[in-house]
Scaffold this active site. Sequence first.
Site, PDB file in Angstrom:
ATOM      1  N   SER A 180       0.836  -1.221   0.000  1.00 42.86           N
ATOM      2  CA  SER A 180       0.000   0.000   0.000  1.00 42.86           C
ATOM      3  C   SER A 180       0.857   1.253   0.000  1.00 42.86           C
ATOM      4  CB  SER A 180      -0.864   0.082   1.243  1.00 42.86           C
ATOM      5  OG  SER A 180      -1.681  -0.991   1.350  1.00 42.86           O
ATOM      6  N   ALA A 211      -1.982   0.465  10.153  1.00 43.12           N
ATOM      7  CA  ALA A 211      -1.279  -0.823  10.148  1.00 43.12           C
ATOM      8  C   ALA A 211      -1.366  -1.519   8.780  1.00 43.12           C
ATOM      9  CB  ALA A 211      -1.891  -1.726  11.221  1.00 43.12           C
ATOM     10  N   PRO A 212      -0.325  -2.202   8.357  1.00 47.37           N
ATOM     11  CA  PRO A 212       0.964  -2.418   9.043  1.00 47.37           C
ATOM     12  C   PRO A 212       1.972  -1.274   8.913  1.00 47.37           C
ATOM     13  CG  PRO A 212       0.924  -3.632   6.987  1.00 47.37           C
ATOM     14  CD  PRO A 212      -0.419  -2.976   7.096  1.00 47.37           C
ATOM     15  N   GLY A 213       1.642  -0.211   8.140  1.00 48.77           N
ATOM     16  CA  GLY A 213       2.532   0.946   8.187  1.00 48.77           C
ATOM     17  C   GLY A 213       3.078   1.455   6.867  1.00 48.77           C
ATOM     18  N   GLY A 214       2.481   1.013   5.748  1.00 47.54           N
ATOM     19  CA  GLY A 214       2.987   1.451   4.441  1.00 47.54           C
ATOM     20  C   GLY A 214       2.859   2.954   4.214  1.00 47.54           C
ATOM     21  N   ASP A 230      -4.354   2.750  14.814  1.00 50.27           N
ATOM     22  CA  ASP A 230      -4.895   1.467  14.341  1.00 50.27           C
ATOM     23  C   ASP A 230      -4.906   0.486  15.503  1.00 50.27           C
ATOM     24  OD1 ASP A 230      -5.355  -1.039  12.813  1.00 50.27           O
ATOM     25  OD2 ASP A 230      -4.786   0.175  11.077  1.00 50.27           O
ATOM     26  N   ASP A 250      -9.724   4.094  17.940  1.00 51.03           N
ATOM     27  CA  ASP A 250     -10.652   4.106  16.808  1.00 51.03           C
ATOM     28  C   ASP A 250     -10.366   5.345  15.949  1.00 51.03           C
ATOM     29  OD1 ASP A 250     -12.733   4.341  15.045  1.00 51.03           O
ATOM     30  OD2 ASP A 250     -14.305   3.939  16.510  1.00 51.03           O
ATOM     31  N   ASP A 266      -6.559   5.543   5.326  1.00 50.03           N
ATOM     32  CA  ASP A 266      -6.726   4.385   4.424  1.00 50.03           C
ATOM     33  C   ASP A 266      -7.630   3.348   5.079  1.00 50.03           C
ATOM     34  OD1 ASP A 266      -6.246   2.776   2.187  1.00 50.03           O
ATOM     35  OD2 ASP A 266      -4.384   1.957   2.964  1.00 50.03           O
ATOM     36  N   LYS A 295     -13.322   4.060  -0.825  1.00 49.34           N
ATOM     37  CA  LYS A 295     -13.552   2.724  -1.398  1.00 49.34           C
ATOM     38  C   LYS A 295     -14.924   2.758  -2.056  1.00 49.34           C
ATOM     39  CE  LYS A 295     -10.053   1.627   1.364  1.00 49.34           C
ATOM     40  NZ  LYS A 295      -8.701   1.377   0.966  1.00 49.34           N
TER      41      LYS A 295
HETATM   42  C1  LIG Z   1      -6.005  -1.093   4.080  1.00 46.84           C
HETATM   43  S1  LIG Z   1      -5.409  -1.224   5.688  1.00 46.84           S
HETATM   44  C2  LIG Z   1      -4.278   0.100   5.806  1.00 46.84           C
HETATM   45  C3  LIG Z   1      -2.963  -0.189   5.166  1.00 46.84           C
HETATM   46  C4  LIG Z   1      -1.962   0.896   5.460  1.00 46.84           C
HETATM   47  N1  LIG Z   1      -2.346   2.173   4.850  1.00 46.84           N
HETATM   48  C5  LIG Z   1      -0.602   0.529   4.921  1.00 46.84           C
HETATM   49  O1  LIG Z   1      -0.115   1.215   4.010  1.00 46.84           O
HETATM   50  O2  LIG Z   1       0.006  -0.401   5.439  1.00 46.84           O
HETATM   51  C6  LIG Z   1      -6.740  -0.635   6.629  1.00 46.84           C
HETATM   52  C7  LIG Z   1      -6.456  -0.530   8.109  1.00 46.84           C
HETATM   53  O3  LIG Z   1      -7.503   0.239   8.669  1.00 46.84           O
HETATM   54  C8  LIG Z   1      -7.687  -0.231   9.981  1.00 46.84           C
HETATM   55  N2  LIG Z   1      -8.994   0.243  10.434  1.00 46.84           N
HETATM   56  C9  LIG Z   1     -10.212  -0.008   9.923  1.00 46.84           C
HETATM   57  N3  LIG Z   1     -11.168   0.612  10.643  1.00 46.84           N
HETATM   58  C10 LIG Z   1     -10.516   1.296  11.610  1.00 46.84           C
HETATM   59  C11 LIG Z   1     -10.933   2.145  12.673  1.00 46.84           C
HETATM   60  N4  LIG Z   1     -12.225   2.432  12.856  1.00 46.84           N
HETATM   61  N5  LIG Z   1      -9.999   2.686  13.459  1.00 46.84           N
HETATM   62  C12 LIG Z   1      -8.691   2.420  13.276  1.00 46.84           C
HETATM   63  N6  LIG Z   1      -8.233   1.629  12.305  1.00 46.84           N
HETATM   64  C13 LIG Z   1      -9.134   1.068  11.475  1.00 46.84           C
HETATM   65  C14 LIG Z   1      -7.553  -1.732   9.874  1.00 46.84           C
HETATM   66  O4  LIG Z   1      -7.196  -2.288  11.132  1.00 46.84           O
HETATM   67  C15 LIG Z   1      -6.439  -1.875   8.841  1.00 46.84           C
HETATM   68  O5  LIG Z   1      -5.185  -2.043   9.472  1.00 46.84           O
END
Ligand SMILES: C[S@@+](CC[C@H](N)C(=O)[O-])C[C@H]1O[C@@H](n2cnc3c(N)ncnc32)[C@H](O)[C@@H]1O
Length: 353
Positions: A180, A211-214, A230, A250, A266, A295
């Site tokens: 990502s 997460a994971p941190g991209g 996250d 959250d 994201d 999305k």
């Molecule tokens: C597509 S991944 C993100 C990838 C990240 N941008 C990267 O580059 O590694 C979506 C993330 O959103 C988190 N997420 C979804 N709903 C959330 C919320 N309400 N609060 C915090 N994190 C949330 C999920 O745990 C997941 O790790």
Amino acid sequence: MPAPTLLFYCRNGFENDVRQEWQGRYAASGSWEAGEGYALLHAEAQVDAAAWHASNWIFARQVLAVLGRVQLGERDRLGPIVDALASVARPGRWSEVWLEHPDSDAGKPLSGFCKRFAPIVAQALSERGWLAPEGKGPRLHLFFPAQSEAILAEADPEQASPWPLGVPRVRMPTGAPSRSTLKLAEAFMTLVPDADTLLKPGMVGVDLGAAPGGWTFQLVARGLKVFAIDNGPMKGDMALHPHVKHLREDGFRYRPKNPVDWLVCDMVEQPARVAQLIADWFSRGHTRHAVFNLKLPMKKRWSEIERCFGILEAALDRTELRYTLTAKQLYHDREEITCYLGLTRSAQAKRRR
Ligand SMILES: C[S@@+](CC[C@H](N)C(=O)[O-])C[C@H]1O[C@@H](n2cnc3c(N)ncnc32)[C@H](O)[C@@H]1O
């Protein structure tokens, strides 16, 4: 001048979204032809000047003016192309020539053919004096839906996407914890006007759904200090980096104690809910810049985009803030688009592209 035919490149399967976007933005009529990864619009009247800028489009990666179409034999592909170009060519008309193919399963195997054929075409055009590499003329594009057909088109390099196929080349950085990361890197290249001056070491950013941190990786690489929000774990260097503070909270409820420079988001969520969240951050002065993903649903994507932009614009219009809002379906995006919203001091305010 006759009404033009426009050639759009896009992600395979999103040709209809280009059409919806066209109708939504310009309300102009014309007939459409869709291939896989491209679409043609035969306009019925002159086209709004803004439509020629590839950067104004969300679903189109490239926008070109069609000059002609030729069927090609197996033995001689160059002859029919040169013959067709002869009717529109003049000395030094084009600054360069690019050979391209659709970004589709059927189109990708044509990449080798385009690479091999490109110098042969360039030489033929140079010999006839049609290419002026030092000139400021339009760029000629030969687009091959198949080896048996070429669409001849051109574009003003100032308006067109500067990348072949309309796809910027982004390299996977060593140590990034997810692919990502390429999305945010691409967003900084294509969506954010002057990213190198707007992202400065020492600035503070928030990454919602980190997460994971991209995405955090991209901010840290530019010297920002990042609050990574996250409930899931950060990975690799992003789990331990001194400039990253991971908060298991959250993302919809978290707000920073002090205003930050950048917000990135994201989280996989309903797009309107994300738009509302971003609008709230700007209305309350929590950030000056944001990159976020929307999305999209499987159907009626354009109307969902209009709805989300409506939420953002309505919130910002209630303030005195001047802003830029840009959006694109990036090469690294799938069923989603990526948006940039940034406050600006320029007099040319409240601009949406
Ligand atoms: C597509 S991944 C993100 C990838 C990240 N941008 C990267 O580059 O590694 C979506 C993330 O959103 C988190 N997420 C979804 N709903 C959330 C919320 N309400 N609060 C915090 N994190 C949330 C999920 O745990 C997941 O790790």
